[in-house]
Design an enzyme around this catalytic site. Structure first.
Site, PDB file in Angstrom:
ATOM      1  CG  HIS A 264     -15.251   0.554   5.193  1.00  0.00           C
ATOM      2  ND1 HIS A 264     -14.223   1.441   5.320  1.00  0.00           N
ATOM      3  CD2 HIS A 264     -15.393   0.300   3.904  1.00  0.00           C
ATOM      4  CE1 HIS A 264     -13.797   1.717   4.131  1.00  0.00           C
ATOM      5  NE2 HIS A 264     -14.486   1.039   3.249  1.00  0.00           N
TER       6      HIS A 264
ATOM      7  NE  ARG B  54      -0.585   0.819   4.519  1.00  0.00           N
ATOM      8  CZ  ARG B  54      -0.595   0.428   5.803  1.00  0.00           C
ATOM      9  NH1 ARG B  54      -0.880   1.287   6.749  1.00  0.00           N
ATOM     10  NH2 ARG B  54      -0.330  -0.823   6.123  1.00  0.00           N
TER      11      ARG B  54
ATOM     12  CD  GLU C  78       5.150  -4.785   1.029  1.00  0.00           C
ATOM     13  OE1 GLU C  78       4.065  -4.496   1.510  1.00  0.00           O
ATOM     14  OE2 GLU C  78       5.589  -4.280  -0.031  1.00  0.00           O
TER      15      GLU C  78
ATOM     16  CG  ASN D 228      -0.106  -5.794   7.061  1.00  0.00           C
ATOM     17  OD1 ASN D 228       0.046  -6.215   8.196  1.00  0.00           O
ATOM     18  ND2 ASN D 228      -0.321  -4.516   6.802  1.00  0.00           N
ATOM     19  CG  ASP D 229       1.300  -7.256   1.004  1.00  0.00           C
ATOM     20  OD1 ASP D 229       0.285  -7.904   0.697  1.00  0.00           O
ATOM     21  OD2 ASP D 229       1.388  -6.023   0.844  1.00  0.00           O
TER      22      ASP D 229
ATOM     23  CB  CYS E  86       5.990  -0.363   8.480  1.00  0.00           C
ATOM     24  SG  CYS E  86       6.119  -1.047   6.827  1.00  0.00           S
TER      25      CYS E  86
HETATM   26  C1  PEP Z   1       2.407  -4.596   4.650  1.00  0.00           C
HETATM   27  O1  PEP Z   1       2.184  -5.282   3.653  1.00  0.00           O
HETATM   28  O2  PEP Z   1       2.659  -5.074   5.785  1.00  0.00           O
HETATM   29  C2  PEP Z   1       2.374  -3.126   4.555  1.00  0.00           C
HETATM   30  C3  PEP Z   1       2.774  -2.373   5.552  1.00  0.00           C
HETATM   31  O3  PEP Z   1       1.878  -2.586   3.401  1.00  0.00           O
HETATM   32  P1  PEP Z   1       0.286  -2.505   3.073  1.00  0.00           P
HETATM   33  O4  PEP Z   1      -0.451  -2.987   4.309  1.00  0.00           O
HETATM   34  O5  PEP Z   1       0.009  -1.098   2.729  1.00  0.00           O
HETATM   35  O6  PEP Z   1       0.171  -3.451   1.938  1.00  0.00           O
HETATM   36 MG    MG Z   2       2.104  -4.316   1.695  1.00  0.00          MG
END
Ligand code: PEP
Ligand code: MG
Length: 549
Positions: A190, A292, A417, A440-441, A488
């Site tokens: 957090h 999101r 992703e 990220n994923d 993104c």
């Molecule tokens: C990602 O996975 O990069 C993404 C933008 O989605 P989230 O971080 O919400 O999983």
């Molecule tokens: Mg994601």
């Protein structure tokens, strides 16, 4: 002396350390005096829990109305509810019936709940620390001890804490807090999430900072993840230069994203609720690249109505007339479970039903969201783009695009992703209007490293050539077929990576609004050729070992 940790953002702060009050002692396990009846002990505990709950709710309300800390509001509200959870009250009563003192019973009751959350792992395990903080507040009230939390100071400071709870972070006086150092904590804790969204210079997981004395002078450099203790004049000058650089980047705010030689790269914002439009506009976003939507419904036990959703989407769209707004369908599952969508007890939720896969099994929820988006689109003048998360290949892409088009949505696309979609990118480009890469994923799945786990945290960098090659496959397919490709994920928020992504051929970048200044400034300082040279070096793995170690 230099101490290292994980930097959040790229800011630099100079100031004196102020340590947070130490945690309360664990209440003794001795039985309470027999003169104190169960009823009176239980009613004391309930009164105190009500008080803690009301205080948390008050902070949630204040945070809701504060531009800087509105992200903390849902977390604080959820904690306020947890404080008076009947099951928790029951476990505390059981300990009281066993003769325990009120403070010990509270300690044990909360402990039991914290253990349950920890056993769930990932995001839920991180919430155990938040719950622990609620219990500590109750114990402080019961024992008349000083409330654990942020110390007061008349002069600006760098806060040093073991870790910060959401309540602490929301209580931070932004006029005084120059930076934050935490001894524990990961990039997804957090402290990190809220520091990022409030633009606080922060370093988390700096274990060696535990010995820093109150009043020590330090430079906190989030870009390098370094804390310099008792800095020299030269080091102080360098820190000053860094701050000036940030001020220069601010001057470009309001200009569209562009390379030095004039290639337009749209710089967009990631948001989690319509009110985040304020920050996006303040930092000069050219639109929204990722809404999101699931974050609005984290606390709901039932699916949101079409009406509620229409209102929320229209509220955001109305802030961006004529501009691009990309809204993502509910992305439930793994670290973001939604009560009304996510199956319970999956042994490996990151590889379970999530994203579009979940929505396909809940057609009514999928249809309702598309209906709400179509209605909101009809009410407003923004350029709405809609995308599905966790799409594996062209078949899933076609399934979603067909449904979206049937509702009259004009731009319907998918997120990349899962590594399989990169391998199928040429086929996907023939059926999808656009692709937005969630790095990220994509990084988590390409490297098979849980993005919420600190033990494999060093794999979470899109500088890995395998991730960059996957991105290139998608960008190449997009450029061959005239299909826009954006990024993104967090990679877009790193100015150097953002430049490399442009070199790979992506056309837009979406990020937390606070990252826009630095990314805009870095693009403006380089040509497309320089971006491509950087991308080629990155594709061959040149930057990965440095990024990792
Ligand atoms: C990602 O996975 O990069 C993404 C933008 O989605 P989230 O971080 O919400 O999983
Ligand atoms: Mg994601």
């Amino acid at each position: 002396m230099n101490i290292s940790g994980t930097g959040i953002g790229r800011g630099v702060a100079v100031g004196n350390i102020l340590r947070m009050a130490p945690a309360l002692e664990v209440p003794s396990d001795q039985l309470r005096p027999s003169t104190i009846e169960f009823e009176s002990a239980s009613s004391d505990v309930r009164r105190v829990l009500q008080e803690v709950s009301a205080d948390l709710q008050k902070r949630a309300d204040q945070a809701q109305h504060s531009k800087e800390s509105s992200d903390a509001a849902p977390i604080l509200a959820a904690l306020s509810q947890m404080a008076t959870d009947p099951a928790l009250g029951q476990s505390i009563d059981t300990a009281l019936q066993g003769g325990k003192s009120p403070e010990r019973a509270v300690y044990e009751g909360f402990n039991e709940f914290e253990d349950k959350l920890r056993a769930l792992g990932g995001y839920m395990a991180e919430r155990a620390n938040d719950l622990h903080d609620v219990g500590q507040r109750a114990i402080a009230l019961l024992t008349n001890s000083p409330m654990p939390g942020i110390p007061q100071s008349d002069t600006p400071f760098i806060l040093l804490a073991d870790d910060l709870s959401p309540a602490d972070t929301a209580a931070l006086d932004m006029n005084k807090t120059l930076g934050i150092i935490t001894i524990q904590g990961s990039p997804t804790s957090h402290t990190a999430i809220l520091a990022r969204s409030r633009g606080i210079v922060a370093i988390v997981g700096a274990e060696q900072a535990a010995n820093l004395a109150n009043g020590s002078r330090v430079i906190v450099n989030a870009a390098t993840g370094t804390i310099t203790v008792d800095p020299s004049d030269e080091e102080l000058q360098q820190a000053e230069l860094h701050k000036q650089h940030a001020a220069h980047a601010r001057l470009l705010r309001g200009k569209p994203g562009s390379t030095k030689d004039g290639r337009h790269i749209a710089l967009l914002a990631n948001v989690a609720k319509p009110e985040d439009a304020d920050a996006a506009l303040e930092y000069g976003a050219e639109g929204i690249g990722l809404f999101r939507t699931e974050f609005m419904f984290m606390a709901s036990s039932t699916a949101p109505s079409v009406e509620d959703q229409t209102k929320a989407y229209a509220k955001l769209l109305a802030r961006f007339p004529g501009k691009k707004v990309v809204i993502r369908m509910l992305d439930a599952g793994a670290d973001k479970p939604l009560d009304f969508l996510t199956p319970e007890n999956e042994p490996n939720p990151a590889l379970g039903l999530r994203g579009l896969r979940t929505l396909r099994t809940h057609r009514q929820i999928l249809d309702d969201q598309l209906e709400a988006l179509a209605r909101a689109d009809a009410q407003t003048d923004a350029d709405l783009w809609v995308m599905a998360p966790m799409v594996a290949d062209e078949h899933e892409a076609e399934y979603f695009v067909t449904l979206g088009k049937a509702r009259g949505l004009k731009q319907v696309g998918v997120m990349a992703e899962v590594p399989s979609i990169a391998l199928m990118a040429q086929e996907v480009a023939q059926v999808s209007d656009f692709v937005s890469i969630g790095t990220n994923d994509l990084t988590q799945y390409t490297l098979a490293a849980d993005r919420t786990l600190a033990s494999v945290g060093s794999y979470q960098t899109a500088w890995h050539p395998a991730v960059l090659r996957a991105i290139k496959l998608i960008a190449d397919a997009g450029n061959t077929h005239g299909m826009p490709v954006g990024v993104c994920g967090e990679a877009a928020a790193d100015p150097d990576l953002a430049l490399a992504l442009v070199g790979l051929g992506v056309n837009s970048l979406s990020m937390t609004p606070l990252a826009l200044d630095d990314v805009r400034a870095n693009l403006a300082g380089h040509t497309v050729q320089e971006a491509q040279d950087l991308a080629n070096r990155a594709l061959s793995g040149e930057f990965y070992p440095t990024a990792r170690h």
